[in-house]
Design an enzyme around this catalytic site. Structure first.
Site, PDB file in Angstrom:
ATOM      1  N   CYS A  38      -8.775 -12.745  18.810  1.00  0.00           N
ATOM      2  CA  CYS A  38      -9.344 -11.546  19.414  1.00  0.00           C
ATOM      3  C   CYS A  38     -10.678 -11.274  18.738  1.00  0.00           C
ATOM      4  O   CYS A  38     -10.747 -11.240  17.506  1.00  0.00           O
ATOM      5  CB  CYS A  38      -8.425 -10.353  19.192  1.00  0.00           C
ATOM      6  SG  CYS A  38      -6.718 -10.713  19.596  1.00  0.00           S
TER       7      CYS A  38
ATOM      8  N   LYS B 199      -3.137   4.255   7.068  1.00  0.00           N
ATOM      9  CA  LYS B 199      -3.291   4.824   8.407  1.00  0.00           C
ATOM     10  C   LYS B 199      -3.235   6.352   8.349  1.00  0.00           C
ATOM     11  O   LYS B 199      -2.282   6.912   7.825  1.00  0.00           O
ATOM     12  CB  LYS B 199      -2.182   4.319   9.313  1.00  0.00           C
ATOM     13  CG  LYS B 199      -2.181   2.808   9.489  1.00  0.00           C
ATOM     14  CD  LYS B 199      -1.006   2.380  10.344  1.00  0.00           C
ATOM     15  CE  LYS B 199      -0.903   0.884  10.457  1.00  0.00           C
ATOM     16  NZ  LYS B 199      -0.473   0.236   9.189  1.00  0.00           N
TER      17      LYS B 199
ATOM     18  N   ASP C 249     -11.537  -0.839  13.490  1.00  0.00           N
ATOM     19  CA  ASP C 249     -12.006  -0.808  12.106  1.00  0.00           C
ATOM     20  C   ASP C 249     -13.445  -1.320  11.985  1.00  0.00           C
ATOM     21  O   ASP C 249     -13.862  -2.180  12.757  1.00  0.00           O
ATOM     22  CB  ASP C 249     -11.110  -1.706  11.239  1.00  0.00           C
ATOM     23  CG  ASP C 249      -9.701  -1.161  11.106  1.00  0.00           C
ATOM     24  OD1 ASP C 249      -9.555   0.065  11.021  1.00  0.00           O
ATOM     25  OD2 ASP C 249      -8.748  -1.969  11.097  1.00  0.00           O
TER      26      ASP C 249
ATOM     27  N   CYS D 133      -3.496 -17.735  14.999  1.00  0.00           N
ATOM     28  CA  CYS D 133      -2.970 -16.974  16.135  1.00  0.00           C
ATOM     29  C   CYS D 133      -3.095 -17.856  17.371  1.00  0.00           C
ATOM     30  O   CYS D 133      -3.834 -18.840  17.365  1.00  0.00           O
ATOM     31  CB  CYS D 133      -3.790 -15.709  16.369  1.00  0.00           C
ATOM     32  SG  CYS D 133      -3.824 -14.637  14.933  1.00  0.00           S
TER      33      CYS D 133
ATOM     34  N   ARG E 123       0.827  -1.204   0.000  1.00  0.00           N
ATOM     35  CA  ARG E 123       0.000   0.000   0.000  1.00  0.00           C
ATOM     36  C   ARG E 123       0.860   1.252   0.000  1.00  0.00           C
ATOM     37  O   ARG E 123       0.518   2.238  -0.642  1.00  0.00           O
ATOM     38  CB  ARG E 123      -0.888  -0.023   1.248  1.00  0.00           C
ATOM     39  CG  ARG E 123      -1.521   1.298   1.564  1.00  0.00           C
ATOM     40  CD  ARG E 123      -2.730   1.140   2.431  1.00  0.00           C
ATOM     41  NE  ARG E 123      -3.633   0.163   1.871  1.00  0.00           N
ATOM     42  CZ  ARG E 123      -4.401  -0.660   2.590  1.00  0.00           C
ATOM     43  NH1 ARG E 123      -4.366  -0.610   3.912  1.00  0.00           N
ATOM     44  NH2 ARG E 123      -5.184  -1.522   2.000  1.00  0.00           N
ATOM     45  N   TYR E 124       1.916   1.240   0.767  1.00  0.00           N
ATOM     46  CA  TYR E 124       2.782   2.409   0.887  1.00  0.00           C
ATOM     47  C   TYR E 124       3.977   2.221  -0.042  1.00  0.00           C
ATOM     48  O   TYR E 124       4.339   1.096  -0.374  1.00  0.00           O
ATOM     49  CB  TYR E 124       3.265   2.541   2.336  1.00  0.00           C
ATOM     50  CG  TYR E 124       2.158   2.693   3.340  1.00  0.00           C
ATOM     51  CD1 TYR E 124       1.466   3.901   3.457  1.00  0.00           C
ATOM     52  CD2 TYR E 124       1.793   1.645   4.181  1.00  0.00           C
ATOM     53  CE1 TYR E 124       0.450   4.050   4.399  1.00  0.00           C
ATOM     54  CE2 TYR E 124       0.784   1.792   5.113  1.00  0.00           C
ATOM     55  CZ  TYR E 124       0.114   2.993   5.222  1.00  0.00           C
ATOM     56  OH  TYR E 124      -0.880   3.138   6.146  1.00  0.00           O
TER      57      TYR E 124
ATOM     58  N   ASP F 288      -7.410   3.637  10.133  1.00  0.00           N
ATOM     59  CA  ASP F 288      -7.025   2.983   8.884  1.00  0.00           C
ATOM     60  C   ASP F 288      -8.178   3.247   7.922  1.00  0.00           C
ATOM     61  O   ASP F 288      -9.290   2.745   8.122  1.00  0.00           O
ATOM     62  CB  ASP F 288      -6.791   1.482   9.111  1.00  0.00           C
ATOM     63  CG  ASP F 288      -5.665   0.955   8.237  1.00  0.00           C
ATOM     64  OD1 ASP F 288      -5.553   1.425   7.077  1.00  0.00           O
ATOM     65  OD2 ASP F 288      -4.913   0.077   8.697  1.00  0.00           O
TER      66      ASP F 288
ATOM     67  N   ARG G 226      -8.646  -8.743  10.808  1.00  0.00           N
ATOM     68  CA  ARG G 226      -8.448  -9.745   9.749  1.00  0.00           C
ATOM     69  C   ARG G 226      -9.291 -10.990   9.976  1.00  0.00           C
ATOM     70  O   ARG G 226      -8.904 -12.087   9.593  1.00  0.00           O
ATOM     71  CB  ARG G 226      -6.967 -10.122   9.641  1.00  0.00           C
ATOM     72  CG  ARG G 226      -6.122  -8.940   9.330  1.00  0.00           C
ATOM     73  CD  ARG G 226      -4.933  -9.213   8.447  1.00  0.00           C
ATOM     74  NE  ARG G 226      -4.273  -7.931   8.256  1.00  0.00           N
ATOM     75  CZ  ARG G 226      -3.237  -7.506   8.991  1.00  0.00           C
ATOM     76  NH1 ARG G 226      -2.705  -8.302   9.897  1.00  0.00           N
ATOM     77  NH2 ARG G 226      -2.742  -6.312   8.800  1.00  0.00           N
TER      78      ARG G 226
ATOM     79  N   CYS H  96     -10.820  -8.636  15.948  1.00  0.00           N
ATOM     80  CA  CYS H  96      -9.777  -8.734  14.910  1.00  0.00           C
ATOM     81  C   CYS H  96     -10.206  -8.140  13.568  1.00  0.00           C
ATOM     82  O   CYS H  96     -11.260  -8.463  13.038  1.00  0.00           O
ATOM     83  CB  CYS H  96      -9.390 -10.192  14.694  1.00  0.00           C
ATOM     84  SG  CYS H  96      -8.092 -10.368  13.454  1.00  0.00           S
TER      85      CYS H  96
ATOM     86  N   ARG I  80       7.180   0.037   1.676  1.00  0.00           N
ATOM     87  CA  ARG I  80       7.067  -1.076   2.615  1.00  0.00           C
ATOM     88  C   ARG I  80       5.858  -1.950   2.312  1.00  0.00           C
ATOM     89  O   ARG I  80       4.869  -1.488   1.746  1.00  0.00           O
ATOM     90  CB  ARG I  80       7.031  -0.588   4.057  1.00  0.00           C
ATOM     91  CG  ARG I  80       5.940   0.409   4.373  1.00  0.00           C
ATOM     92  CD  ARG I  80       6.407   1.265   5.553  1.00  0.00           C
ATOM     93  NE  ARG I  80       5.366   2.132   6.084  1.00  0.00           N
ATOM     94  CZ  ARG I  80       5.004   3.281   5.509  1.00  0.00           C
ATOM     95  NH1 ARG I  80       5.543   3.667   4.371  1.00  0.00           N
ATOM     96  NH2 ARG I  80       4.064   4.028   6.066  1.00  0.00           N
TER      97      ARG I  80
HETATM   98  C1  LIG Z   1       0.313  -0.702   9.017  1.00  0.00           C
HETATM   99  C2  LIG Z   1       0.784  -1.092   7.703  1.00  0.00           C
HETATM  100  C3  LIG Z   1       2.126  -0.945   7.337  1.00  0.00           C
HETATM  101  C4  LIG Z   1       3.167  -0.364   8.270  1.00  0.00           C
HETATM  102  O1  LIG Z   1       2.884   0.974   8.556  1.00  0.00           O
HETATM  103  P1  LIG Z   1       3.837   1.839   9.494  1.00  0.00           P
HETATM  104  O2  LIG Z   1       3.126   3.126   9.674  1.00  0.00           O
HETATM  105  O3  LIG Z   1       5.137   1.977   8.763  1.00  0.00           O
HETATM  106  O4  LIG Z   1       4.021   1.083  10.773  1.00  0.00           O
HETATM  107  C5  LIG Z   1       2.491  -1.326   6.061  1.00  0.00           C
HETATM  108  N1  LIG Z   1       1.589  -1.816   5.186  1.00  0.00           N
HETATM  109  C6  LIG Z   1       0.294  -1.948   5.500  1.00  0.00           C
HETATM  110  C7  LIG Z   1      -0.654  -2.468   4.484  1.00  0.00           C
HETATM  111  C8  LIG Z   1      -0.156  -1.607   6.772  1.00  0.00           C
HETATM  112  O5  LIG Z   1      -1.440  -1.764   7.093  1.00  0.00           O
HETATM  113  S1  SF4 Z   2      -5.970  -9.121  16.354  1.00  0.00           S
HETATM  114 FE1  SF4 Z   2      -6.381 -10.798  14.892  1.00  0.00          FE
HETATM  115  S2  SF4 Z   2      -4.424 -11.200  13.903  1.00  0.00           S
HETATM  116 FE2  SF4 Z   2      -3.985 -10.051  15.782  1.00  0.00          FE
HETATM  117  S3  SF4 Z   2      -3.633 -11.617  17.344  1.00  0.00           S
HETATM  118 FE3  SF4 Z   2      -5.776 -11.068  17.488  1.00  0.00          FE
HETATM  119  S4  SF4 Z   2      -6.822 -12.572  16.184  1.00  0.00           S
HETATM  120 FE4  SF4 Z   2      -4.653 -12.632  15.623  1.00  0.00          FE
END
Ligand SMILES: *Cc1c(COP(=O)(O)O)cnc(C)c1O
Ligand code: SF4
Length: 394
Positions: A155, A364, A320, A151, A138-139, A357, A160, A158, A142
């Site tokens: 949670c 973010k 989220d 996991c 996305r960025y 996000d 995801r 979560c 990175r």
């Molecule tokens: C959070 C995230 C990152 C890392 O973001 P930082 O602000 O550098 O910690 C990189 N890629 C994605 C898709 C993210 O959600």
């Molecule tokens: S927030 Fe989601 S990905 Fe993170 S530890 Fe909890 S269940 Fe696992």
């Protein structure tokens, strides 16, 4: 079989910093009928903890007095994001308080199955920014590598949940990351790889080590970090041999998901100390959760306790709009007010960045109190943390 250890074994456990009970915040596991006869060596074995996770109604009902809403939530969770609770985490639950912050994060409520109109399966739009399986780009510089779908504990908030806890593969398969790694290799702009999941620290050491080795071999990858919750939900996993693996492929940074001061037990402190002593800088990520950590004094306690165990508060996330999490979400103003109550009032190192996000994949976005009251022709009118107004001329 209780107390079958020799004094020699007990001594070794203590010397290694294990066998440390949660302390005043948790129950001694031997007081819980389900675990009365567990050998302390088993208790300290992360694989035993994983194998013995609580996934069923008849197990959790021996640890807490369930409410009707929890019973309904557990029944409905079957076939969706499953319930899984490590025995260690279970000792931190208050059996009689349905509002216990530890309990609310791991036991589904009936509320989880009410989906609000603006909630989404993939609120951060990760799937549409995925150039290769298990990779989000996305960025500019990175990427996020989703290393596993499992996991230690699931949670309930979560983000995801569309991918985690559906089906668990202990061995994700050697070829699983090939495409993602090829993509990183062929993109020289990628200097930072965040390995998250699921939780990378539940992988076997050879598997995780193999992944780190492949990433480290890419010359333009300067910075590798792990996103994990394991030091909090399964601190037994932080063993000398894991540390040796991580050190081998260092330098590494680590972001640990912490939500409440009750999570910082002696056991978790010990795990974080081992990581910090190994030269791994630790940061925290916290999800703002209604009724759990949405009051300034709780968050202040959390960030102070984190600094004491050498974890630097990094992000607080607005929860989220993922399906079934309405009951966890606070207004944005709640988060801004928490930052207002931290910044200037306490150590700058204790103040994380509050972010949203952006739904749909914007990434973010920091949100926080506004300290610029006006700005015109090089004249800034500012306020400080206590509300006094100052003028700064450029
Ligand atoms: C959070 C995230 C990152 C890392 O973001 P930082 O602000 O550098 O910690 C990189 N890629 C994605 C898709 C993210 O959600
Ligand atoms: S927030 Fe989601 S990905 Fe993170 S530890 Fe909890 S269940 Fe696992």
């Amino acid at each position: 079989m209780a107390n079958t250890m020799t004094t020699e074994q007990q001594k070794t456990l203590v010397e290694n910093g294990v066998g440390i009970r949660p302390g005043k915040r948790g129950r001694d596991y031997q007081q819980i009928s389900l675990y009365r006869d567990v050998n302390p060596l088993d208790w300290e074995d992360w694989r035993w903890q994983m194998r013995n996770r609580i996934t069923k109604m008849d197990q959790i009902s021996q640890v807490v007095n369930l409410t009707p809403s929890e019973e309904e939530g557990i029944r409905n969770a079957k076939g969706r994001m499953a319930m899984a609770i490590t025995p260690y985490w279970a000792t931190l639950i208050d059996p009689d308080d349905p509002h216990c912050p530890i309990r609310r994060q791991c036991i589904p409520l009936a509320d989880e199955f009410h989906v609000s109109p603006h909630e989404m399966a993939d609120p951060c739009g990760e799937d549409s920014d995925s150039p290769a399986p298990h990779l989000v780009h996305r960025y500019p510089d990175r990427v996020l590598l989703l290393s596993t779908e499992a996991c230690a504990m699931y949670c309930r908030h979560c983000t995801r949940r569309r991918i985690v806890g559906q089906e668990e593969h202990a061995d994700p398969g050697a070829g699983r990351w090939d495409k993602a790694i090829e993509y990183i290799q062929s993109n020289k702009k990628i200097r930072d790889v965040l390995i998250s999941g699921g939780d990378p620290l539940i992988l076997e050491e050879e598997v995780l080590g193999g992944l780190l080795k492949r990433l480290r071999a890419i010359p333009h990858v300067e910075f590798v970090r792990l996103g994990t919750r394991v030091p909090v939900t399964l601190p037994q996993r932080i063993t000398e041999s894991l540390i040796a693996t991580l050190k081998k492929y260092g330098p590494l940074w680590m972001s640990i998901h912490f939500n409440h001061p009750k999570e910082i037990t002696r056991r978790t402190r010990n795990a974080c100390e081992m990581l910090a002593d190994a030269g791994i800088p630790l940061g925290s990520q916290t999800v703002l959760l209604k009724g759990i950590n949405d009051r300034p004094h709780i968050m202040r306690k959390l960030v102070h306790e984190l600094l004491k165990i050498r974890v630097r508060p990094y992000y607080i996330y607005q929860c989220d709009p993922v399906r079934g999490t309405q009951h966890f979400r606070t207004p944005v103003s709640t988060g801004i007010n928490i930052i207002e109550k931290l910044r200037g009032h306490t150590s700058g190192y204790a103040v994380p960045t509050y972010v949203i996000d952006a739904p749909g994949g914007g990434g973010k976005i920091p949100v926080g109190p506004n300290y610029i009251l006006s700005e015109a022709k090089g004249k800034y009118v500012l306020r400080n943390f206590s509300g006094t107004v100052y003028t700064y001329l450029e």
